[in-house]
Design an enzyme around this catalytic site. Structure first.
Site, PDB file in Angstrom:
ATOM      1  N   HIS A   1      24.705 130.061  16.975  1.00 34.29           N
ATOM      2  CA  HIS A   1      25.526 130.620  15.891  1.00 34.29           C
ATOM      3  C   HIS A   1      26.707 131.398  16.470  1.00 34.29           C
ATOM      4  CE1 HIS A   1      21.627 130.745  13.311  1.00 34.29           C
ATOM      5  NE2 HIS A   1      22.388 129.783  12.853  1.00 34.29           N
TER       6      HIS A   1
ATOM      7  N   LYS B   1      13.181 129.986   2.018  1.00 36.76           N
ATOM      8  CA  LYS B   1      12.697 130.447   3.320  1.00 36.76           C
ATOM      9  C   LYS B   1      12.145 131.865   3.211  1.00 36.76           C
ATOM     10  CE  LYS B   1      16.045 127.710   5.970  1.00 36.76           C
ATOM     11  NZ  LYS B   1      17.216 127.744   6.862  1.00 36.76           N
TER      12      LYS B   1
ATOM     13  N   ARG C   1      23.879 120.512  15.161  1.00 34.37           N
ATOM     14  CA  ARG C   1      23.133 120.474  16.430  1.00 34.37           C
ATOM     15  C   ARG C   1      22.697 119.059  16.795  1.00 34.37           C
ATOM     16  NH1 ARG C   1      18.794 124.578  14.404  1.00 34.37           N
ATOM     17  NH2 ARG C   1      19.143 123.097  12.728  1.00 34.37           N
TER      18      ARG C   1
ATOM     19  N   SER D   1      16.837 129.020  14.279  1.00 35.95           N
ATOM     20  CA  SER D   1      16.325 130.365  14.003  1.00 35.95           C
ATOM     21  C   SER D   1      14.820 130.324  13.759  1.00 35.95           C
ATOM     22  CB  SER D   1      17.020 130.949  12.772  1.00 35.95           C
ATOM     23  OG  SER D   1      18.380 131.142  13.020  1.00 35.95           O
TER      24      SER D   1
END
Ligand code: PNS
Length: 159
Positions: free
Chosen positions: A19, A43, A92, A130
């Site tokens: 990030h 989440k 990614r 993360s």
């Protein structure tokens, strides 16, 4: 020339080295970047939104062109109200693309003047997310190479 503002939205729970790199590269491309920290109802949060915002500030202490804000509600409307030229996201792996493309197209449907700019992540960090960082950390693994120092400190302070 009008100012080029990019919004970099995400959960950032926590901010990873990946990030950080995307935000730095965004600052090289745009006049100003707003990091929009969101609460994602899908989440379970590890850090509060306030703690996540503070981490971004701690990682970029001397960057006047960077702002950190909380995003509640619709990103496309929020970005458009701020006069943003685009939404900035990192990619990614190909597996990211399906979800990212869907979001970019939905955001453009909602606000046709809003573009999404994707930056390819550094290859050596493409496996880092993360959620994996959180899981490895909670299970006692070493994440010191994966997150910026202020984030590691916050993670240690939380446990
Ligand atoms: O870091 P994340 O959790 O992958 O980020 C996802 C994020 C924050 C970009 C996405 O959930 C989002 O845009 N949330 C704001 C609410 C919204 O506008 N939803 C519709 C997206 S098309």
């Amino acid at each position: 020339m009008p100012e080029r503002l990019a919004i970099c939205p995400g959960s950032f729970d926590p901010l990873t080295n990946g990030h950080e790199t995307i935000i730095r590269r965004g600052l090289a491309l745009f006049d100003r970047v707003i990091v929009a920290v969101t609460f994602n109802p899908r989440k379970t949060p590890f850090f509060s939104v306030e703690a996540r915002k503070q981490m971004v500030r701690d990682v970029f202490p001397d960057e006047p062109r960077l702002e950190v804000d909380e995003l509640n509600g619709l990103l496309a409307r929020w970005a458009s109200d701020k006069g943003a030229a685009c939404i900035l996201r990192g990619l990614r792996a190909p597996s990211d693309f399906e979800y990212e493309l869907q979001m970019a197209q939905m955001n453009r449907h909602l606000h046709p003047q809003l573009d999404t700019v994707f930056l390819a992540s550094e290859a050596d960090g493409s496996y880092v997310s993360s959620s994996l960082v959180r899981e490895v950390f909670v299970l006692g693994g070493d994440v010191s190479d994966l997150v910026p120092a202020p984030v590691l400190a916050a993670m240690k302070a939380r446990s």
